[in-house]
Design an enzyme around this catalytic site. Structure first.
Site, short mmCIF file in Angstrom:
data_model
loop_
_atom_site.label_atom_id
_atom_site.label_comp_id
_atom_site.label_asym_id
_atom_site.label_seq_id
_atom_site.Cartn_x
_atom_site.Cartn_y
_atom_site.Cartn_z
CD GLU A 73 1.04 0.70 6.44
OE1 GLU A 73 1.43 0.77 5.46
OE2 GLU A 73 0.56 -0.25 7.37
CG ASP A 74 -1.36 1.44 3.46
OD1 ASP A 74 -1.31 1.21 4.56
OD2 ASP A 74 -1.85 0.69 2.59
CG ASP A 105 -8.55 0.30 9.67
OD1 ASP A 105 -9.21 1.17 10.04
OD2 ASP A 105 -8.63 -0.85 9.44
N GLY A 141 -4.36 -0.12 13.80
CA GLY A 141 -2.99 0.13 14.50
C GLY A 141 -2.35 -1.32 14.72
CB THR A 178 -0.42 -3.66 10.59
OG1 THR A 178 -1.62 -4.36 10.22
CG2 THR A 178 0.57 -4.13 9.51
CG ASP A 201 -5.68 -3.73 -1.89
OD1 ASP A 201 -5.21 -3.24 -0.76
OD2 ASP A 201 -5.97 -4.90 -2.14
N GLY A 258 0.63 -1.38 -0.10
CA GLY A 258 0.02 0.02 -0.12
C GLY A 258 0.73 1.24 -0.03
CG PHE A 305 -12.51 0.02 2.14
CD1 PHE A 305 -11.78 -0.56 3.16
CD2 PHE A 305 -12.30 -0.18 0.92
CE1 PHE A 305 -10.88 -1.48 2.79
CE2 PHE A 305 -11.00 -1.27 0.61
CZ PHE A 305 -10.36 -1.63 1.66
CE LYS A 320 -10.32 3.83 6.95
NZ LYS A 320 -10.78 2.31 6.38
NE ARG A 342 -2.16 -3.12 -4.26
CZ ARG A 342 -2.28 -3.56 -2.73
NH1 ARG A 342 -2.23 -2.46 -2.04
NH2 ARG A 342 -2.54 -4.53 -2.30
P1 IMP Z 1 -4.33 -1.93 10.65
O1 IMP Z 1 -5.86 -2.29 11.11
O2 IMP Z 1 -3.84 -0.53 11.05
O3 IMP Z 1 -3.42 -3.00 11.06
O4 IMP Z 1 -4.23 -1.69 9.03
C1 IMP Z 1 -3.88 -2.69 8.27
C2 IMP Z 1 -3.92 -2.34 6.65
O5 IMP Z 1 -5.04 -2.62 6.42
C3 IMP Z 1 -3.52 -1.16 6.29
O6 IMP Z 1 -2.05 -1.08 6.19
C4 IMP Z 1 -3.97 -1.13 4.83
O7 IMP Z 1 -3.30 -2.01 4.02
C5 IMP Z 1 -5.45 -2.00 4.96
N1 IMP Z 1 -6.35 -0.99 5.16
C6 IMP Z 1 -6.98 -0.54 6.28
N2 IMP Z 1 -8.04 0.42 6.15
C7 IMP Z 1 -8.17 0.52 4.67
C8 IMP Z 1 -8.82 1.21 3.68
O8 IMP Z 1 -9.70 1.95 4.09
N3 IMP Z 1 -8.69 0.82 2.51
C9 IMP Z 1 -7.79 -0.07 1.97
N4 IMP Z 1 -6.86 -0.67 2.89
C10 IMP Z 1 -7.09 -0.32 4.21
MG MG Z 2 -0.49 -1.46 4.31
#
Ligand code: IMP
Ligand code: MG
Length: 175
Positions: free
Chosen positions: A99-100, A103, A105, A107, A159, A44, A152, A131, A165
């Site tokens: 990081e992209d 969400d 947190g 990861t 993606d 991402g 989303f 977010k 992407r």
């Molecule tokens: P986490 O929930 O912070 O661990 O997010 C993990 C990963 O989910 C992010 O790095 C994105 O690759 C993917 N992700 C989370 N929210 C979105 C979204 O709204 N669109 C696309 N990918 C997302």
């Molecule tokens: Mg990601």
């Protein structure tokens, strides 16, 4: 299936470019006279990292890490596996993780823990999007592009089922 004409622009190319100028300016200032190691989280972050790196006027190296979070469908379970790691000693280096989106947190929590354990001089986090309403783990974002609502988002590296992407802006699928 989302078609391109059903994508609503949330953050335009111009807005992203303007914010990137500001973030890169801060980074150039914060690390003046030092070198940095940019570590992009695949896939991402590829577009954000590329646009950011072009604006960084420091000695910089670029690496990638890939972290997969396992769960059913779109819900993360909290189990994060590093499927591609950085093949370089990070001792004494200034690391900026790119990081992209942050969400839940989960990861980033795992990735920062892993990289912090390697004896770097500093580890900071730069994320294009956050977010905050979805957060499950407290994460400090040192350089943030934009906060987004709980929708989303796709494009600019992000993606939906591996598609979109390549969109140059951040959008929402209106279906
Ligand atoms: P986490 O929930 O912070 O661990 O997010 C993990 C990963 O989910 C992010 O790095 C994105 O690759 C993917 N992700 C989370 N929210 C979105 C979204 O709204 N669109 C696309 N990918 C997302
Ligand atoms: Mg990601």
């Amino acid at each position: 299936m989302v078609t391109m004409d059903k994508v609503r622009v949330m953050i335009s190319e111009e807005e992203i470019a303007k914010r990137l100028d500001e973030i890169a300016g801060e980074i150039n200032n914060d690390y003046k006279g030092e070198s940095v190691i940019l570590i992009g989280v695949l896939k991402g972050s590829f577009m954000f990292l590329s646009d950011l790196a072009k604006r960084i006027k420091l000695d910089a190296e670029v690496y990638f890490i890939e972290a997969s979070s396992y769960g059913s469908g779109t819900q993360t379970t909290g189990v994060v596996k590093i499927s591609k790691d950085v093949d370089r000693d990070l001792k004494g280096e200034n690391i900026i993780i790119v990081e992209d989106i942050i969400d839940t947190g989960i990861t980033m929590d795992k990735v920062t823990q892993l990289l912090r354990a390697r004896g770097a001089k500093s580890v900071k986090l730069c994320a294009c999007l956050s977010k905050p309403s979805r957060r499950r783990v407290d994460i400090k974002i040192d350089y943030l592009g934009f906060e987004v609502p709980d929708e989303f988002v796709i494009g600019y590296g992000l993606d939906a089922d591996e598609k979109y992407r390549n969109l140059p802006y951040i959008g929402v699928a209106d279906c």
